[in-house]
Design an enzyme around this catalytic site. Sequence first.
Site: not given
Length: 328
Positions: A242, A263, A313
């Site tokens: 991430d 996100s 994502q």
Amino acid sequence: MAEREADDSDQTTKSPEDESSESNPCQHAQDLKSVLVTSVLNLEELDVDLYRGTHHWVPRSQRLFGGQIVGQALVAAAKSVGDNLYAHSLHCYFVRAGDPKVPVLYQVDRTRDGRSFAVRSVKAIQHGQPILICQASFHMLQPSPLQHQFTMPVVPQPEDLLTVEELIHLYLREPDLAETSKQGLNKLLANEVPIEIKPVNPPHSFRRAASEPKKLFWVRARGHIGQGNMKLHCCVAAYVSDYAFLGTALLPYPNYRAHFSASLDHAMWFHSTFRTDEWMLYECESPWAGSSRGLVQGRLWRRDGVLAASCSQEGVLRVTPVTEPSKL
């Protein structure tokens, strides 16, 4: 929402780090105190399937780092499955921003236990409300004649590249660097992170320039983790996956900056055994952006060319025009 900005390894040879650690037990003990192992992904057990995380790396946004919440959620889920089961996928939704000032509770639901698969649902809770909902699936390793993968990109080796910190020191030596830019770069240096990064194609300076929505960088956890706990390596990889991920979608737009990014969801698939305390190549690309959202996909490669993990994502990207040309 959260801002953007574990099976045994099948490597049988010892790394130079392992050999030096064996020759120096004191150094080995010090290396084991990797912050990712002892703090960032370390959970306190409160009750059966209930855990608390209190140690947080906080980005400049002063909101919880999404990768840490995903990693801790996977740690909690992994504690409820047998040693013969390993994470093969996770799917998460970020539903609220995390508060770094209070602990996070992780509540595990044992959704299903099958003969070769197990599914866990994890809810990360702050102030009585969920901030993340995670589904994780675990699988017993099984041989199969069906095996294929993409080819790893050909890139310079990490020994031939500079770390982010070394690059920043180079930029700080530029004679025409604006004072505000110096302050921003020094803040980046002061913002210590528990992972080490070496960009493959770094800019020669911090001047704004449009580029494809693709980037490659070598990454590894700081400190020693070892090859004996693949469940932990999967949790560290979830943390790593991430970091600076959503920003890939901004690369074609140097005349805009994100005044808000978060996100929305994060998915990850684990394909092979790996070690996150050894260099891995992270290949990121954004196939689409629109409607104030961006989609980013990534692949984590082992140094020997084996595809270790894939991730995807989508996030919110609200931008504003850069009104003054950069002096960097």
